[in-house]
Design a protein around this motif. Structure first.
Motif, PDB file in Angstrom:
ATOM      1  N   LEU A 113     -15.504 -22.853  -5.731  1.00 29.93           N
ATOM      2  CA  LEU A 113     -16.607 -22.762  -4.779  1.00 29.93           C
ATOM      3  C   LEU A 113     -17.294 -21.400  -4.796  1.00 29.93           C
ATOM      4  O   LEU A 113     -18.518 -21.301  -4.693  1.00 29.93           O
ATOM      5  CB  LEU A 113     -16.102 -23.067  -3.368  1.00 29.93           C
ATOM      6  CG  LEU A 113     -15.645 -24.508  -3.128  1.00 29.93           C
ATOM      7  CD1 LEU A 113     -15.030 -24.643  -1.740  1.00 29.93           C
ATOM      8  CD2 LEU A 113     -16.802 -25.474  -3.280  1.00 29.93           C
ATOM      9  N   ALA A 114     -16.493 -20.333  -4.927  1.00 28.87           N
ATOM     10  CA  ALA A 114     -17.057 -18.984  -4.849  1.00 28.87           C
ATOM     11  C   ALA A 114     -17.542 -18.475  -6.204  1.00 28.87           C
ATOM     12  O   ALA A 114     -18.637 -17.916  -6.311  1.00 28.87           O
ATOM     13  CB  ALA A 114     -16.022 -18.021  -4.268  1.00 28.87           C
ATOM     14  N   GLY A 153     -19.139 -30.361  -9.899  1.00 26.65           N
ATOM     15  CA  GLY A 153     -17.876 -29.648 -10.033  1.00 26.65           C
ATOM     16  C   GLY A 153     -17.422 -29.017  -8.728  1.00 26.65           C
ATOM     17  O   GLY A 153     -16.234 -29.075  -8.372  1.00 26.65           O
ATOM     18  N   MET A 154     -18.348 -28.412  -7.990  1.00 28.13           N
ATOM     19  CA  MET A 154     -17.982 -27.765  -6.730  1.00 28.13           C
ATOM     20  C   MET A 154     -17.433 -28.779  -5.718  1.00 28.13           C
ATOM     21  O   MET A 154     -16.393 -28.565  -5.107  1.00 28.13           O
ATOM     22  CB  MET A 154     -19.200 -27.035  -6.155  1.00 28.13           C
ATOM     23  CG  MET A 154     -19.635 -25.818  -6.960  1.00 28.13           C
ATOM     24  SD  MET A 154     -21.171 -25.078  -6.338  1.00 28.13           S
ATOM     25  CE  MET A 154     -20.629 -24.464  -4.736  1.00 28.13           C
ATOM     26  N   PHE A 155     -18.148 -29.893  -5.559  1.00 32.68           N
ATOM     27  CA  PHE A 155     -17.704 -30.913  -4.613  1.00 32.68           C
ATOM     28  C   PHE A 155     -16.402 -31.550  -5.087  1.00 32.68           C
ATOM     29  O   PHE A 155     -15.450 -31.738  -4.316  1.00 32.68           O
ATOM     30  CB  PHE A 155     -18.802 -31.979  -4.466  1.00 32.68           C
ATOM     31  CG  PHE A 155     -18.502 -33.031  -3.434  1.00 32.68           C
ATOM     32  CD1 PHE A 155     -17.632 -32.795  -2.368  1.00 32.68           C
ATOM     33  CD2 PHE A 155     -19.099 -34.281  -3.522  1.00 32.68           C
ATOM     34  CE1 PHE A 155     -17.378 -33.766  -1.417  1.00 32.68           C
ATOM     35  CE2 PHE A 155     -18.843 -35.267  -2.579  1.00 32.68           C
ATOM     36  CZ  PHE A 155     -17.978 -35.004  -1.531  1.00 32.68           C
ATOM     37  N   GLY A 156     -16.324 -31.864  -6.372  1.00 32.36           N
ATOM     38  CA  GLY A 156     -15.140 -32.514  -6.921  1.00 32.36           C
ATOM     39  C   GLY A 156     -13.906 -31.647  -6.849  1.00 32.36           C
ATOM     40  O   GLY A 156     -12.824 -32.099  -6.440  1.00 32.36           O
ATOM     41  N   TYR A 157     -14.040 -30.372  -7.232  1.00 29.55           N
ATOM     42  CA  TYR A 157     -12.885 -29.469  -7.194  1.00 29.55           C
ATOM     43  C   TYR A 157     -12.429 -29.222  -5.757  1.00 29.55           C
ATOM     44  O   TYR A 157     -11.225 -29.072  -5.495  1.00 29.55           O
ATOM     45  CB  TYR A 157     -13.215 -28.149  -7.879  1.00 29.55           C
ATOM     46  CG  TYR A 157     -12.885 -28.131  -9.348  1.00 29.55           C
ATOM     47  CD1 TYR A 157     -11.560 -28.067  -9.787  1.00 29.55           C
ATOM     48  CD2 TYR A 157     -13.884 -28.181 -10.307  1.00 29.55           C
ATOM     49  CE1 TYR A 157     -11.247 -28.058 -11.129  1.00 29.55           C
ATOM     50  CE2 TYR A 157     -13.589 -28.176 -11.668  1.00 29.55           C
ATOM     51  CZ  TYR A 157     -12.268 -28.114 -12.071  1.00 29.55           C
ATOM     52  OH  TYR A 157     -11.954 -28.117 -13.405  1.00 29.55           O
ATOM     53  N   ALA A 158     -13.368 -29.160  -4.818  1.00 33.67           N
ATOM     54  CA  ALA A 158     -12.991 -28.965  -3.414  1.00 33.67           C
ATOM     55  C   ALA A 158     -12.143 -30.133  -2.924  1.00 33.67           C
ATOM     56  O   ALA A 158     -11.112 -29.936  -2.252  1.00 33.67           O
ATOM     57  CB  ALA A 158     -14.244 -28.813  -2.556  1.00 33.67           C
TER      58      ALA A 158
END
Length: 247
Positions: free
Chosen positions: A148-149, A171-176
């Motif tokens: 995210l960061a 990727g950001m939503f999925g990894y979170a």
């Protein structure tokens, strides 16, 4: 193949969120879903081939280094080795299931069995389980924060333009979502160690179902489940654009 499995896991979790889920929302449930489709046997062999490729790729990274910056660092090669061992185990269980020589045990059953064996058969096993649980939590929080960061996952991809912007958001939503689930697995492992009760341990499916019991109800599970579907889509983008040559 990772993308296919995560998309199916997310869809199974969405069914659970809205009260129509019968299969476990984990890799075993995904494999059973594939087996139940027309031409399921052929599809299962494709899954077996894909998992074999995943396992061999990760083991090759452990042996020769990963693509991208610092790919030859011992820490990254050790991480690749751990993932290679995980995918090898998943490949073996899926192969045996496809051959009719074994069952697809749910992640909950596997977690309880391994936790119980560790606690009762290994000296200091209770503390080992606690360390593993805390390790899951720390690694999940760290990976989620980096995604995210820093968006560090984009360093592995050779993609540009509008496609890059879309893949970054996926990727950001999925990894979170993925980090949330694995952090939850770690919490239940640690709780099992603290209470000295292997039955408190949960796998991916059990962790997802617990989300439905929160004050937010099934909507939190639905949000995380959607995130797993998105992570599956992102994984397919990795299959298209990820750099895989060491150096």
């Amino acid at each position: 193949m990772r993308g296919v499995l995560y998309m199916l896991m997310g869809l199974l979790a969405l069914q659970i969120a809205f009260g129509s889920g019968g299969k476990e929302a984990d890799s075993s449930g995904a494999v059973q879903t594939i087996a139940g489709e027309p031409g399921g046997k052929f599809l299962l062999w494709l899954v077996v081939a894909g998992l074999a490729g995943l396992a061999l790729w990760r083991l090759a990274e452990a042996a020769f280094g990963q693509a991208g910056p610092d790919g030859h660092k011992p820490s990254k090669r050790l991480t690749a080795l751990g993932r290679g061992i995980f995918y090898t185990a998943l490949f073996v269980t899926t192969l045996l299931f496809t051959l009719g020589a074994g069952d697809q045990k749910s992640s909950d059953s596997q977690s309880k069995d391994l936790t119980g064996q560790a606690m009762h058969d290994i000296p200091g096993g209770r503390w080992l389980v606690l360390l593993v649980g805390l390790g899951f939590i720390a690694a999940s929080v760290w990976m989620g924060w980096k995604a995210l960061a820093n968006k560090d996952f984009m360093e592995r991809l050779s993609v540009s333009g509008r496609a890059r912007e879309l893949v970054e958001k996926l990727g950001m939503f999925g990894y979170a979502a993925r980090s949330t689930v694995y952090a939850g697995v770690g919490v239940f492992l640690a709780y099992a160690a603290v209470t000295f009760d292997p039955d408190k341990a949960k796998g991916i499916d059990g962790t997802l179902r617990e989300l439905a019991g929160t004050p937010v109800g099934p909507w939190l599970l639905a949000l995380v489940a959607l995130g797993l579907v998105v992570f599956g889509v992102y994984s397919c983008c990795e299959a298209r654009w990820r750099r895989v040559t060491p150096g």
